[in-house]
Design a protein around this motif. Structure first.
Motif, PDB file in Angstrom:
ATOM      1  N   UNK A  34      14.156   4.666  -5.616  1.00 23.70           N
ATOM      2  CA  UNK A  34      13.291   3.569  -5.196  1.00 23.70           C
ATOM      3  C   UNK A  34      13.965   2.538  -4.295  1.00 23.70           C
ATOM      4  N   UNK A  35      15.210   2.094  -4.580  1.00 25.37           N
ATOM      5  CA  UNK A  35      15.761   0.979  -3.796  1.00 25.37           C
ATOM      6  C   UNK A  35      15.706   1.184  -2.285  1.00 25.37           C
ATOM      7  N   UNK A  36      16.230   2.288  -1.787  1.00 18.52           N
ATOM      8  CA  UNK A  36      16.216   2.504  -0.340  1.00 18.52           C
ATOM      9  C   UNK A  36      14.802   2.788   0.158  1.00 18.52           C
ATOM     10  N   UNK A  37      14.000   3.453  -0.667  1.00 19.77           N
ATOM     11  CA  UNK A  37      12.628   3.783  -0.273  1.00 19.77           C
ATOM     12  C   UNK A  37      11.794   2.535  -0.073  1.00 19.77           C
ATOM     13  N   UNK A  38      11.794   1.637  -1.065  1.00 24.50           N
ATOM     14  CA  UNK A  38      10.927   0.465  -0.985  1.00 24.50           C
ATOM     15  C   UNK A  38      11.412  -0.504   0.081  1.00 24.50           C
ATOM     16  N   UNK A  39      12.722  -0.550   0.316  1.00 23.86           N
ATOM     17  CA  UNK A  39      13.246  -1.434   1.362  1.00 23.86           C
ATOM     18  C   UNK A  39      12.709  -1.006   2.724  1.00 23.86           C
ATOM     19  N   UNK A  40      12.755   0.289   2.997  1.00 19.94           N
ATOM     20  CA  UNK A  40      12.264   0.800   4.277  1.00 19.94           C
ATOM     21  C   UNK A  40      10.751   0.687   4.377  1.00 19.94           C
ATOM     22  N   UNK A  41      10.056   1.061   3.306  1.00 18.85           N
ATOM     23  CA  UNK A  41       8.594   1.058   3.319  1.00 18.85           C
ATOM     24  C   UNK A  41       8.042  -0.352   3.525  1.00 18.85           C
ATOM     25  N   UNK A  42       8.588  -1.329   2.812  1.00 23.34           N
ATOM     26  CA  UNK A  42       8.113  -2.715   2.925  1.00 23.34           C
ATOM     27  C   UNK A  42       8.358  -3.278   4.322  1.00 23.34           C
ATOM     28  N   UNK A  43       9.477  -2.881   4.932  1.00 27.20           N
ATOM     29  CA  UNK A  43       9.796  -3.369   6.273  1.00 27.20           C
ATOM     30  C   UNK A  43       8.861  -2.755   7.311  1.00 27.20           C
ATOM     31  N   UNK A  44       8.573  -1.472   7.180  1.00 30.95           N
ATOM     32  CA  UNK A  44       7.717  -0.790   8.159  1.00 30.95           C
ATOM     33  C   UNK A  44       6.243  -1.139   8.003  1.00 30.95           C
ATOM     34  N   UNK A  45       5.814  -1.349   6.734  1.00 33.12           N
ATOM     35  CA  UNK A  45       4.390  -1.557   6.478  1.00 33.12           C
ATOM     36  C   UNK A  45       4.199  -2.835   5.651  1.00 33.12           C
ATOM     37  N   UNK A  46       4.439  -3.992   6.257  1.00 32.23           N
ATOM     38  CA  UNK A  46       4.424  -5.258   5.505  1.00 32.23           C
ATOM     39  C   UNK A  46       3.057  -5.636   4.942  1.00 32.23           C
ATOM     40  N   UNK A  47       1.974  -5.057   5.466  1.00 31.78           N
ATOM     41  CA  UNK A  47       0.638  -5.389   4.971  1.00 31.78           C
ATOM     42  C   UNK A  47       0.206  -4.485   3.817  1.00 31.78           C
ATOM     43  N   UNK A  48       0.987  -3.480   3.521  1.00 31.05           N
ATOM     44  CA  UNK A  48       0.646  -2.570   2.428  1.00 31.05           C
ATOM     45  C   UNK A  48       1.005  -3.195   1.079  1.00 31.05           C
ATOM     46  N   UNK A  49       0.225  -2.874   0.069  1.00 28.58           N
ATOM     47  CA  UNK A  49       0.502  -3.303  -1.306  1.00 28.58           C
ATOM     48  C   UNK A  49       0.929  -2.067  -2.101  1.00 28.58           C
ATOM     49  N   UNK A  50       2.150  -2.085  -2.621  1.00 27.96           N
ATOM     50  CA  UNK A  50       2.672  -0.947  -3.369  1.00 27.96           C
ATOM     51  C   UNK A  50       2.657  -1.279  -4.857  1.00 27.96           C
ATOM     52  N   UNK A  51       1.859  -0.539  -5.622  1.00 29.91           N
ATOM     53  CA  UNK A  51       1.788  -0.726  -7.066  1.00 29.91           C
ATOM     54  C   UNK A  51       2.671   0.316  -7.730  1.00 29.91           C
ATOM     55  N   UNK A  52       3.735  -0.142  -8.398  1.00 26.60           N
ATOM     56  CA  UNK A  52       4.731   0.764  -8.977  1.00 26.60           C
ATOM     57  C   UNK A  52       4.749   0.605 -10.488  1.00 26.60           C
ATOM     58  N   UNK A  53       4.632   1.717 -11.190  1.00 29.75           N
ATOM     59  CA  UNK A  53       4.709   1.726 -12.647  1.00 29.75           C
ATOM     60  C   UNK A  53       5.891   2.584 -13.077  1.00 29.75           C
ATOM     61  N   UNK A  54       6.803   2.001 -13.864  1.00 30.07           N
ATOM     62  CA  UNK A  54       7.898   2.801 -14.413  1.00 30.07           C
ATOM     63  C   UNK A  54       7.383   3.466 -15.681  1.00 30.07           C
ATOM     64  N   UNK A  55       7.355   4.789 -15.678  1.00 31.79           N
ATOM     65  CA  UNK A  55       6.708   5.492 -16.781  1.00 31.79           C
ATOM     66  C   UNK A  55       7.118   6.955 -16.806  1.00 31.79           C
ATOM     67  N   UNK A  56       7.024   7.556 -17.977  1.00 33.94           N
ATOM     68  CA  UNK A  56       7.106   9.006 -18.081  1.00 33.94           C
ATOM     69  C   UNK A  56       5.770   9.600 -17.627  1.00 33.94           C
ATOM     70  N   UNK A  57       5.713  10.913 -17.490  1.00 27.52           N
ATOM     71  CA  UNK A  57       4.513  11.537 -16.945  1.00 27.52           C
ATOM     72  C   UNK A  57       3.306  11.415 -17.864  1.00 27.52           C
ATOM     73  N   UNK A  58       3.499  11.653 -19.153  1.00 25.60           N
ATOM     74  CA  UNK A  58       2.375  11.749 -20.085  1.00 25.60           C
ATOM     75  C   UNK A  58       1.465  10.523 -20.052  1.00 25.60           C
ATOM     76  N   UNK A  59       1.999   9.284 -20.080  1.00 25.79           N
ATOM     77  CA  UNK A  59       1.097   8.127 -20.112  1.00 25.79           C
ATOM     78  C   UNK A  59       0.213   7.986 -18.877  1.00 25.79           C
ATOM     79  N   UNK A  60       0.605   8.592 -17.747  1.00 32.22           N
ATOM     80  CA  UNK A  60      -0.196   8.427 -16.526  1.00 32.22           C
ATOM     81  C   UNK A  60      -0.845   9.732 -16.075  1.00 32.22           C
ATOM     82  N   UNK A  61      -0.763  10.763 -16.906  1.00 35.30           N
ATOM     83  CA  UNK A  61      -1.334  12.058 -16.530  1.00 35.30           C
ATOM     84  C   UNK A  61      -2.819  11.945 -16.190  1.00 35.30           C
ATOM     85  N   UNK A  62      -3.570  11.225 -17.032  1.00 34.49           N
ATOM     86  CA  UNK A  62      -5.004  11.105 -16.803  1.00 34.49           C
ATOM     87  C   UNK A  62      -5.291  10.298 -15.543  1.00 34.49           C
TER      88      UNK A  62
END
Length: 305
Positions: free
Chosen positions: A106-134
């Motif tokens: 995430x660190x290098x990814x979000x740094x680049x993404x936020x710089x290139x697309x400053x108007x985008x809203x990135x919603x990030x959830x730290x989670x294992x797969x099962x809780x977000x499967x649905x």
């Protein structure tokens, strides 16, 4: 059945009352009441139960709301996709990340993404797969990144392997079993591990002991939080498995350490998982591409070290 019906019902559910929904939407309360009554009449079922403190969903309403949340997400995604294809990079991207990928990719990814697309809203959830499967299945989340075995997933999902990874047995500093060289020497120890997937009868931990003809280890603590696992190990004699990279990414030597005499254990690969047949929006695709690039750079760094 109109999208405004869905909007009004979701506002009532999210705010807990017709009055609060009216304020949120800036629409007269009788209009919202009529909208929901029209929806209930068309369905032939009550969706809400009215009571003195507000409203709550009926069992039918709960199932219906789960469906229309997906519809609303698809409508939002469709609108954003049209705008994004026109060259304006605005809108939301919703992703889930395992603790390891949140720290390593995430660190290098979000740094680049936020710089290139400053108007985008990135919603990030730290989670294992099962809780977000649905959520993934219903299109409420664009994709998830973490360690998973493809065979454990239904055909609803598309899986792309990013990189392999290993795990190490970890214990608190000064643990009596700190010098153990193999699993045989850990028989009788107690463990902390993440919860099991409903479709999996045993974890990799149990499977490794069983495959060697050893007694199944006793699990004393389960937690989806890596921080809780680390702090539990730091303050008890419980053992755990942690991603090998974790010891380079976090200054955790004072809390727990790998058993250096034991070789790393291969684990499920790090993958990107998304709903099958649902294309990512341009913004989500760009974030996905950056995560892939980060994984590639991470592997190159390991090879060069």
């Amino acid at each position: 059945m109109k999208l405004t019906h869905f909007r009004d019902l979701l506002a009532v559910v999210q705010t807990g009352s017709l009055r609060a929904a009216s304020r949120q939407l800036n629409i007269a309360q009788p209009v919202i009441t009529r909208s929901i009554r029209e929806l209930e009449n068309e369905l032939g079922q009550a969706l809400l139960e009215r009571h003195s403190k507000g409203v709550s969903l009926t069992p039918v309403g709960e199932r219906f709301v789960r469906r229309i949340e997906g519809v609303q997400a698809e409508v939002r995604r469709a609108k954003e996709e049209v705008v994004q294809w026109s060259g304006e990079h605005v809108g939301e991207v919703s992703v889930g990340l395992s603790p390891l990928t949140a720290m390593s990719l995430l660190p290098s990814t979000i740094a680049t993404f936020s710089k290139r697309y400053p108007k985008a809203v990135t919603k990030i959830t730290q989670t294992l797969f099962k809780p977000v499967e649905q959520k993934l299945a219903e299109g409420l989340m664009d994709f998830w990144v973490g360690s998973i075995q493809k065979e454990h997933l239904s055909q609803r999902f598309a899986v792309d392997i990013l990189m392999p990874h290993n795990r190490r047995v970890a214990a608190r500093p000064g643990h009596p079993l700190g010098g153990a060289r193999n699993l045989e020497e850990l028989v009788g120890a107690k463990w902390v591990r993440p919860p099991l997937n409903d479709r999996i009868a045993e974890s990799d931990l149990e499977a490794m002991f069983r495959q060697r003809g050893l007694p199944v280890p006793e699990v004393s603590v389960e937690s989806p939080s890596m921080l809780i696992m680390i702090m539990t190990v730091a303050n008890t004699d419980l053992l755990t498995f942690l991603p090998e990279q974790m010891f380079d990414l976090m200054p955790i030597a004072g809390f727990c350490q790998p058993l250096e005499a034991m070789s790393p254990f291969p684990s499920d690969p790090i993958c990107i998982v998304q709903r099958n047949g649902l294309p990512l929006t341009p913004l989500a695709e760009k974030l996905s591409d950056l995560i892939r690039k980060s994984a590639n750079n991470y592997m190159l760094g390991l090879q060069g070290s």
